[in-house]
Motif scaffolding. Structure first.
Motif, PDB file in Angstrom:
ATOM      1  N   VAL A  80      33.872  57.224  52.467  1.00 46.76           N
ATOM      2  CA  VAL A  80      33.766  58.025  51.250  1.00 46.76           C
ATOM      3  C   VAL A  80      34.777  57.538  50.221  1.00 46.76           C
ATOM      4  N   LEU A  81      35.963  57.191  50.705  1.00 43.83           N
ATOM      5  CA  LEU A  81      37.043  56.838  49.778  1.00 43.83           C
ATOM      6  C   LEU A  81      36.952  55.405  49.271  1.00 43.83           C
ATOM      7  N   TYR A  82      36.413  54.528  50.096  1.00 46.87           N
ATOM      8  CA  TYR A  82      36.380  53.118  49.698  1.00 46.87           C
ATOM      9  C   TYR A  82      34.959  52.589  49.739  1.00 46.87           C
ATOM     10  N   SER A  83      34.662  51.718  48.836  1.00 47.19           N
ATOM     11  CA  SER A  83      33.375  51.044  48.937  1.00 47.19           C
ATOM     12  C   SER A  83      33.627  49.621  49.426  1.00 47.19           C
ATOM     13  N   GLU A  84      32.706  49.140  50.226  1.00 42.72           N
ATOM     14  CA  GLU A  84      32.863  47.790  50.766  1.00 42.72           C
ATOM     15  C   GLU A  84      32.132  46.810  49.859  1.00 42.72           C
ATOM     16  N   GLU A  85      32.841  45.775  49.492  1.00 40.65           N
ATOM     17  CA  GLU A  85      32.143  44.716  48.772  1.00 40.65           C
ATOM     18  C   GLU A  85      32.508  43.391  49.396  1.00 40.65           C
ATOM     19  N   TRP A  86      31.630  42.450  49.255  1.00 42.12           N
ATOM     20  CA  TRP A  86      31.897  41.144  49.831  1.00 42.12           C
ATOM     21  C   TRP A  86      32.142  40.149  48.722  1.00 42.12           C
ATOM     22  N   ASP A  87      33.226  39.417  48.895  1.00 41.05           N
ATOM     23  CA  ASP A  87      33.598  38.434  47.884  1.00 41.05           C
ATOM     24  C   ASP A  87      33.036  37.079  48.309  1.00 41.05           C
ATOM     25  N   TYR A  88      32.046  36.618  47.530  1.00 42.47           N
ATOM     26  CA  TYR A  88      31.407  35.349  47.891  1.00 42.47           C
ATOM     27  C   TYR A  88      31.878  34.213  46.980  1.00 42.47           C
ATOM     28  N   SER A  89      33.071  34.352  46.379  1.00 43.20           N
ATOM     29  CA  SER A  89      33.434  33.397  45.333  1.00 43.20           C
ATOM     30  C   SER A  89      33.646  31.987  45.876  1.00 43.20           C
ATOM     31  N   ASN A  90      34.018  31.868  47.140  1.00 48.29           N
ATOM     32  CA  ASN A  90      34.191  30.530  47.693  1.00 48.29           C
ATOM     33  C   ASN A  90      32.878  30.073  48.335  1.00 48.29           C
ATOM     34  N   PRO A  91      32.205  29.122  47.706  1.00 43.12           N
ATOM     35  CA  PRO A  91      30.883  28.751  48.212  1.00 43.12           C
ATOM     36  C   PRO A  91      30.932  28.029  49.548  1.00 43.12           C
ATOM     37  N   ASP A  92      32.111  27.527  49.947  1.00 46.18           N
ATOM     38  CA  ASP A  92      32.174  26.740  51.178  1.00 46.18           C
ATOM     39  C   ASP A  92      32.500  27.584  52.396  1.00 46.18           C
ATOM     40  N   ALA A  93      32.734  28.887  52.182  1.00 42.49           N
ATOM     41  CA  ALA A  93      33.125  29.701  53.335  1.00 42.49           C
ATOM     42  C   ALA A  93      32.348  31.010  53.322  1.00 42.49           C
ATOM     43  N   MET A  94      32.404  31.684  54.439  1.00 42.19           N
ATOM     44  CA  MET A  94      31.793  32.992  54.517  1.00 42.19           C
ATOM     45  C   MET A  94      32.528  33.956  53.594  1.00 42.19           C
ATOM     46  N   GLY A  95      31.841  34.964  53.139  1.00 40.93           N
ATOM     47  CA  GLY A  95      32.441  35.933  52.236  1.00 40.93           C
ATOM     48  C   GLY A  95      33.568  36.703  52.893  1.00 40.93           C
ATOM     49  N   ILE A  96      34.377  37.318  52.073  1.00 43.38           N
ATOM     50  CA  ILE A  96      35.504  38.102  52.584  1.00 43.38           C
ATOM     51  C   ILE A  96      35.273  39.554  52.192  1.00 43.38           C
ATOM     52  N   LEU A  97      35.563  40.436  53.109  1.00 45.87           N
ATOM     53  CA  LEU A  97      35.369  41.855  52.855  1.00 45.87           C
ATOM     54  C   LEU A  97      36.466  42.365  51.934  1.00 45.87           C
ATOM     55  N   VAL A  98      36.051  42.977  50.832  1.00 49.25           N
ATOM     56  CA  VAL A  98      37.023  43.572  49.925  1.00 49.25           C
ATOM     57  C   VAL A  98      36.733  45.065  49.872  1.00 49.25           C
ATOM     58  N   GLU A  99      37.748  45.856  50.143  1.00 43.18           N
ATOM     59  CA  GLU A  99      37.547  47.289  50.078  1.00 43.18           C
ATOM     60  C   GLU A  99      38.096  47.796  48.757  1.00 43.18           C
ATOM     61  N   LYS A 100      37.213  48.391  47.970  1.00 44.63           N
ATOM     62  CA  LYS A 100      37.661  48.911  46.678  1.00 44.63           C
ATOM     63  C   LYS A 100      37.697  50.424  46.762  1.00 44.63           C
ATOM     64  N   PRO A 101      38.792  51.036  46.312  1.00 44.70           N
ATOM     65  CA  PRO A 101      38.792  52.498  46.260  1.00 44.70           C
ATOM     66  C   PRO A 101      37.705  52.957  45.284  1.00 44.70           C
ATOM     67  N   ARG A 102      36.913  53.929  45.730  1.00 46.05           N
ATOM     68  CA  ARG A 102      35.864  54.428  44.826  1.00 46.05           C
ATOM     69  C   ARG A 102      36.477  55.088  43.603  1.00 46.05           C
ATOM     70  N   LEU A 103      37.747  55.526  43.798  1.00 44.23           N
ATOM     71  CA  LEU A 103      38.458  56.140  42.684  1.00 44.23           C
ATOM     72  C   LEU A 103      38.378  55.267  41.437  1.00 44.23           C
ATOM     73  N   GLU A 104      38.521  53.934  41.631  1.00 44.94           N
ATOM     74  CA  GLU A 104      38.494  53.018  40.481  1.00 44.94           C
ATOM     75  C   GLU A 104      37.168  53.093  39.749  1.00 44.94           C
ATOM     76  N   GLN A 105      36.096  53.256  40.528  1.00 39.72           N
ATOM     77  CA  GLN A 105      34.776  53.286  39.900  1.00 39.72           C
ATOM     78  C   GLN A 105      34.625  54.516  39.000  1.00 39.72           C
ATOM     79  N   PHE A 106      35.242  55.605  39.437  1.00 38.78           N
ATOM     80  CA  PHE A 106      35.014  56.861  38.717  1.00 38.78           C
ATOM     81  C   PHE A 106      36.222  57.269  37.887  1.00 38.78           C
ATOM     82  N   MET A 107      37.103  56.315  37.583  1.00 32.47           N
ATOM     83  CA  MET A 107      38.297  56.602  36.797  1.00 32.47           C
ATOM     84  C   MET A 107      37.879  57.226  35.466  1.00 32.47           C
ATOM     85  N   GLY A 108      38.573  58.282  35.105  1.00 27.49           N
ATOM     86  CA  GLY A 108      38.329  58.866  33.796  1.00 27.49           C
ATOM     87  C   GLY A 108      37.162  59.827  33.751  1.00 27.49           C
TER      88      GLY A 108
END
Lengths: 271, 383, 448
Positions: free
Chosen positions: C149-177
């Motif tokens: 509930v508190l964090y959303s999972e996103e995958w960072d695929y910025s490096n094309p030569d490797a598997m993505g990395i899990l980035v956990e973003k606080p949902r708070l950031e999405q709903f700021m303000g």
């Protein structure tokens, strides 16, 4: 052994008399969750009916119906001609009830940057012509292919819709159920697998196939290329009002539709 | 014998005949019941063979035993079971590698080294190990061990190498160094001898440590693609076969007798020498029987291999690569039965019985072999 | 070789043996400890208010008044959660459509996560599927879901030569303000009041039926099925086995026939368990038609064949262990062979025979392969005793396999799987412990 036989003969007679209220369901592991939910739903309403559900594969369901060892055969593929013929020879008349629709999402680990494959690419991966994720726009990792066991309707659907009679590469791993596919894929970054729509959750990523992502809408509209109906077969149409009749018509009710949806499949009704 | 014994102590002819007939009937009944239990095995052979023969009539022998292509659902279907046989053999071999050295050393330890009190504690441990249901082992292999192997397989392999090779190498260094020193002893005298021994042991020890470090580096770098593989299954099957091997070979070691051991001690041998040179050679056939029983346990196991072997019908490349998934006979029977159908008479159903028959025949032969070995050794020991 | 080296070797040799035993013991501990530790969590765990709700509504267990009091407080604690969600929804409706689109999917994801955590919002229709009616019943799962509930999972695929990395973003950031800003802090801080974790001792795990295919409730149908199968196997195997043992020990004269019988029996002992399963299918079900579907009866018969050799062997050993003098005394008193066996030898051998029976019960309870094709199903009601003749049953060993590979919610019900394994292992080990103790008593008796 003789004594056993005698004992069995007498007990079997007694057994038949008390067997009016049991429904034995056998067959596909894909349809299993639907059958299990329907079974508990029915048993909650009719405690006198005992329903047992096994998930042993579509072929086993057909075999059970044919031998009279089950009342309902769950199948994730339609009955084959040979099975139909064998049934007809034995005086059994299989009637299909389409309880839900299902897509076969292609699953990869969520860390896999690949988002989209064509059916052709999936086919080549399983044929062994594409062996590295690099070849389909991913990182340099060897592909680990995972397939349902050859004894499943899901496998046969995949074979028919994707492989087109091509033979799956020899080092493909086989697992016995949809759940096992998901757990293999979620623990293996380089894996690719396929399972029923109801088995997709956030621990795995369902790829777009030919640009269409698998979902209730795309399966229902027929856009998603790897889709199939899910069946329950009975011997003849069950007598109106019988427990069996009630069971195979649950999916037509509002509650049935909700259950099918909540389990993750695509209902055939739209209330 | 109906209570009229007080009347006369001698039975009448009629009563005697009646009793004799009664005892014949009774014995006949017992024999019948016993043979029914024993003949169950013929029932099994018959019913398995009955459904296995149609497969060979339909598809012949050559493909089944020689081809590597296992596509039972293809059009046309292919039933090459060679890779499945190889898979079965590979995990069995793996299980032997794990279980035999461990099992025999544990048996030796139990029969000759441990005091009675400790033995009484260790034996139940072995029994508990034997009693754990196979599905619990399978669950462990699939849910606990496979993810572990996949996540940190390299580290596990490296640790394993240290644990296994460490003691062995240390022993080798000691013995080798000693032998070398003995050869040099005549040439070197006085203080130099001390120096020589230090340098010999130092070089050997350093060499083996370097070797271990190198090896564990190599192993540590290995990435395991899937934790459900032959290695996982081999280890678990090895653990499962251990109790059989330990208890049967312990019996064999015990049977070698006190006199043999005492004779050897009297000749001035140490305990290790007694065991290695006198006891084990005397009980080698019993130990062989133990190994055979262990092998049978590993080959016949279903749940562990079905759950944790990966079920890929393919010969690993190279064949000894235990880090790849394999498929075994038992798992194929358990897994493929779902789609196989005997009423439509497909070869797919009968092929499973053909596999079961191979298993059955193999276990029968192994069993016979172990019986013969045990019998011969008993004769030899004069018991 | 020098004497010191020989001594050293001797020590090393002892060490090797000890290491082997240590390895074996370690393996046992390594295998059993996760099973025991995580299995015990099926029985003792921190249960949330939702667990008590399931118990009350599905099993009529617990004090309704006390629950209602607690529930009022929980509802009060949850009220702000739903209010904030509703407020934001209203706020979202006011937004220009471009901005709304930005929030819509994130909000939907959040709503779903909240529903998984707390169950359906008050006022919503009661779902048909039981699993959708309740929130998280266990505190450990609650924390995982709270995290979602508190964090959303996103995958960072910025490096094309490797598997993505899990980035956990606080949902708070999405709903700021937005009006949802205080939501996350509130949920995180008040989760105790929202869920009310309490250490729960759920021994009924063994005796409750399962609800919604093992997502709630216990494992009674499986336990009962295992008991039926084991006892059924005993009914067939004990008479046959003991009779065979008596015959082989007391009546048979050693000769070709007997040694042939013995070979047959030892071959039976070596038959792989899956082959028994196939045989049960081909013989009991397809040829003899003992029942019209898989059934406990067919499964018991198959299992009885599997344990027959064990029972014969252990009974034989027990009978042979009876001192000769007993038998001779009985003969001397004029007893016939049959009477001697019945009144002297069998009673004296009984504890030993029982030990063998108990051990083979453990074996029958734990075997999976023979019942796959003959008796086991994945869902079924607990059977009445006469229903065992023609109905299949769930059973512990098969359902362990089923739940850890075939179930649609494998990860959510790990505790049930571990609980089942623990129950099965405990059952089998208790039987074996009983046998070990019994044997210790016998050997004491024979020695003293």
């Amino acid at each position: 052994m003789k004594r056993i036989i005698a004992l069995v003969a007498t007990t079997a007679l007694v057994g038949v008399a008390s067997a009016q209220t049991k429904i034995v369901i056998d067959g596909s592991t894909t349809v299993g969750p639907i059958a299990k939910a329907f079974a508990e739903y029915t048993m909650a309403a009719h405690p006198e009916v005992n329903i047992s559900v096994s998930e042993s594969g579509s072929g086993n369901g057909a075999k059970g119906l044919l031998n009279g060892t089950c009342d309902i055969a769950d199948m994730s593929r339609s009955m084959k001609d040979t099975e139909f013929k064998a049934c007809a020879d034995k005086g059994i008349q299989p009637v299909a009830h389409v309880v839900a629709l299902d897509g076969l999402p292609i699953l990869v680990h969520p860390s896999n940057p690949v988002k989209d494959l064509t059916v052709e690419q999936v086919r080549k991966i399983y044929l062994g012509e594409i062996t590295n994720w690099k070849e389909v726009g991913g990182p340099d990792q060897k592909i680990v292919t995972i397939s349902r066991d050859t004894s499943s309707g899901t496998y046969e659907t995949f074979e028919e819709k994707v492989m087109e009679k091509g033979k799956i590469r020899e080092d493909c791993e086989y697992v016995g159920s949809n759940g096992a596919i998901r757990s293999r894929v979620q623990t293996t970054p380089a894996a690719i697998g396929y399972a029923g729509l109801g088995f997709v959750d956030k621990t795995v990523k369902a790829l777009k196939v030919n640009g269409i992502s698998p979902s209730a809408e795309t399966v229902q509209s027929g856009q998603y290329p790897i889709a199939r109906p899910l069946f329950m077969y009975t011997n003849g149409y069950p007598a109106l009002g019988s427990p069996l009749y009630q069971f195979v018509t649950i999916h037509l009710s509002e509650d049935g539709q909700e259950m099918v949806e909540d389990i993750g499949f695509v209902p055939v009704t739209a209330y | 014998m109906t209570g009229n014994t007080s009347k006369s102590l001698v039975m009448s002819d009629a009563a005697s005949i009646r009793q004799r007939i009664g005892s014949w009937i009774g014995q006949g009944f017992l024999l019948l019941a016993t043979s029914l239990s024993a003949f169950a095995v013929f029932f099994i052979f018959y019913f398995i063979l009955k459904d296995a023969i149609p497969f060979f009539q339909l598809e012949g022998f050559k493909e089944f035993f020689a081809s590597k292509r296992w596509y039972p659902s293809g059009h046309p279907a292919e039933f090459g079971a060679l890779s499945i046989f190889v898979g079965t053999g590979l995990v069995t071999l793996g299980a032997i590698v794990v279980a035999v050295p461990l099992g025999i050393s544990a048996a030796v330890c139990l029969s000759d080294l441990l005091p009675f009190g400790i033995r009484q504690i260790v034996k139940p441990v072995i029994e508990i190990l034997a009693a754990i249901p196979s599905v619990a082992f399978g669950f462990f292999a699939l849910v606990v061990f496979a993810p572990l192997l996949q996540r940190s397989g390299g580290a596990i392999l490296a640790t394993g190498a240290w644990l296994v090779l460490g003691p062995i190498l240390a022993l080798l260094v000691v013995v080798g160094g000693d032998l070398l020193l003995e050869k040099m002893r005549n040439r070197i005298q006085g203080k130099k001898r001390y120096l020589a021994s230090v340098s010999v042991f130092g070089v050997l020890g350093l060499g083996s440590i370097l070797f271990l470090v190198f090896l564990s580096r190599r192993l540590g770098g290995i990435e395991i693609n899937s934790g459900t593989n032959a290695l996982n299954v081999s280890i678990i099957l090895g653990i499962m076969a251990l109790p059989t091997i330990v208890s049967v070979s312990e019996d064999a070691l015990q049977a070698a007798g006190r006199e043999l051991r005492e004779g050897s001690y009297a000749l001035g041998s140490t305990r290790a020498e007694t065991i290695l040179k006198a006891v084990i050679p005397a009980s080698v056939s019993g130990i062989l029987a133990a190994v055979i029983l262990g092998v049978m346990r590993a080959i016949g196991e279903t749940m562990v291999v079905w759950m944790a072997s990966g079920n890929a019908a393919r010969i690993p490349d190279p064949w000894y690569n235990v880090l790849q998934p394999i498929r075994t006979l038992t798992a194929t029977i358990a897994g493929d039965m779902g789609e196989a159908d005997h009423v439509t008479g497909s070869a797919r159903y009968h092929v499973l019985f053909a596999m079961a028959f191979c298993l059955l025949a193999f276990s029968f032969l192994m069993n016979l072999a172990s019986e013969l070995i045990v019998k011969r050794s008993r004769k030899k020991l004069g018991k | 070789m020098r004497l010191e080296t020989r001594k050293l070797l001797d020590k090393a040799f002892s060490g090797l043996g000890l290491i082997a035993i240590a390895v074996m013991a370690t393996a046992l501990v390594l295998i059993l400890s996760p099973i025991i530790w995580r299995g015990s969590k099926a029985f003792v765990f921190k249960g949330t208010i939702e667990h008590r709700r399931v118990m009350l509504e599905q099993f009529n267990r617990g004090n309704p008044d006390r629950f209602n009091q607690e529930w009022v407080q929980v509802a009060k604690a949850r009220e702000p959660v739903y209010r904030m969600l509703a407020d934001f929804e209203a706020e979202m409706r006011e937004m220009p459509s471009s901005e709304r689109r930005e929030y819509r999917s994130a909000f939907k994801e959040l709503q779903e996560a909240v529903e998984i955590l707390l169950g359906p919002a008050p006022g919503e229709d009661i779902p048909v599927l039981i699993r959708k009616r309740y929130g998280q019943t266990r505190w450990d799962r609650t924390q995982i879901k709270l995290h979602e509930v508190l964090y959303s999972e996103e995958w960072d695929y910025s490096n094309p030569d490797a598997m993505g990395i899990l980035v956990e973003k606080p949902r708070l950031e999405q709903f700021m303000g937005t009006k949802l800003e205080p939501f996350f802090a509130y949920v995180e801080e008040h989760i105790d009041e929202i869920m009310r974790p309490k250490t729960t001792f759920y021994w009924q795990f063994i005796t409750d039926t399962s609800k919604d295919s093992h997502i709630f409730g216990g494992i009674w149908p499986e336990v009962l099925g295992t008991i039926y199968l084991t006892l059924g196997a005993m009914i067939f195997a004990i008479p046959m086995g003991v009779i065979a043992a008596i015959y082989l020990c007391e009546y048979a004269k050693e000769g070709r026939i007997v040694s042939f019988l013995r070979i047959c029996i030892s071959t039976l002992a070596g038959v792989p368990s899956i082959v028994f399963g196939l045989f049960g299918l081909a013989f009991f079900l397809n040829t003899m038609h003992v029942s019209d579907s898989r059934s406990v009866l067919a499964g018991s018969m198959t299992l009885s064949l599997l344990i027959l050799p064990t029972i014969i062997r252990s009974s034989e050993e027990a009978i042979l262990a009876v001192p000769r003098s007993y038998k001779e005394a009985a003969f001397g008193l004029g007893a016939g062979r049959w009477r001697t066996v019945l009144t002297v030898i069998l009673p004296a051998a009984l504890p030993g025979i029982l030990t063998g029976i108990v051990i083979s019960m453990g074996r029958a309870a734990g075997e999976t392969a023979p019942i796959i094709f003959t008796a086991a199903v994945s869902v079924g009601a607990p059977l009445k005793i006469w229903e065992t003749l023609n109905q299949p049953t769930p059973a512990l060993p098969w359902n362990i396999y089923n739940l850890c590979t075939e179930h649609e919610a494998v990860d959510e019900i790990r505790h049930v799987q571990y609980g089942m394994v623990l129950t099965l292992v405990a059952l089998v080990l208790l039987l074996n412990l009983f046998a070990i103790l019994m044997r210790a008593r016998i050997s004491k008796k024979l020695r003293g």
